[in-house]
Design an enzyme around this catalytic site. Sequence first.
Site, PDB file in Angstrom:
ATOM      1  N   LYS A  25       0.833  -1.199   0.000  1.00  0.00           N
ATOM      2  CA  LYS A  25       0.000   0.000   0.000  1.00  0.00           C
ATOM      3  C   LYS A  25       0.872   1.255   0.000  1.00  0.00           C
ATOM      4  O   LYS A  25       0.691   2.158  -0.825  1.00  0.00           O
ATOM      5  CB  LYS A  25      -0.928   0.017   1.209  1.00  0.00           C
ATOM      6  N   ASP A  44      -6.344   0.946   0.683  1.00  0.00           N
ATOM      7  CA  ASP A  44      -6.468   1.272   2.100  1.00  0.00           C
ATOM      8  C   ASP A  44      -7.850   0.849   2.582  1.00  0.00           C
ATOM      9  O   ASP A  44      -8.600   0.181   1.857  1.00  0.00           O
ATOM     10  CB  ASP A  44      -6.198   2.764   2.336  1.00  0.00           C
TER      11      ASP A  44
END
Length: 262
Positions: free
Chosen positions: A158, A176
């Site tokens: 991420k 996310d």
Amino acid sequence: MPTQRVADPNPHPVPSPVLDPVVKLPRKAPVYADETPTQLVRRARKMHKVLTETYPDAHCELDFGTPLELLVATILSAQTTDVTVNKVTPTLFAKYPTAQAYAEADRDELEAILKPTGFFRAKTNSLMKLGQALVDDYDGVVPGKLEELVKLPGTGRKTANVVLGNAFGVPGITVDTHFGRLVRRFGWTEEEDPVKVEHLIGALFPKKDWTMLSHRLIFHGRRRCHAKKPACGACPIAQWCPSYGTGPTDPELARKLVKVPA
């Protein structure tokens, strides 16, 4: 140590016109149980097109000027808000402008700066180890490849995709909590695993759209499609959403739930 610069990454755009979208509301949630892969691609891209029109200023909401600053800010954003991180980073970036500075940081001083972000001891460890790894392996320069970024302390896929997409212009999908929640609500995937979500959603869109797709879904998740009570009655993509009705469908009630950033 060398310092990488990024040209005007956050031009402080005018807030999005999020309060009064043109919304075509369905009477009940659409059903897409028998949707073919081709139909899913078409629906997903329609939804993205409307989100593009709804959030024309969608962007990374972390303030940064270099790849190192973005990498650090993204690591700090875990378990806290971008607003909180942006309050801390001006002091942090001024005191620690290079990877070497993080590697040589006084632990107590760094912890004191990071305390408002939460989990500050763990984050201090990550930043000091990150600085040392960058100095040892990359001459203090943040690498621009996914396979190298994910090897750095405190840096998962991420975080790596945030840095690649916003500091290096390399398309990436940032899964996310907002992104994962929305793609499941939208019926784009049922997967929970972030890596599988990244690949499955990436297959629905051209690679060039990946970074901005992430920003637009995150904007939508923060402003309308909230975890507990989404503003369904003020949602511009309600007519294509199988989760319509999870939150209030009355337009007046829903509009009160729409958040506009300070």
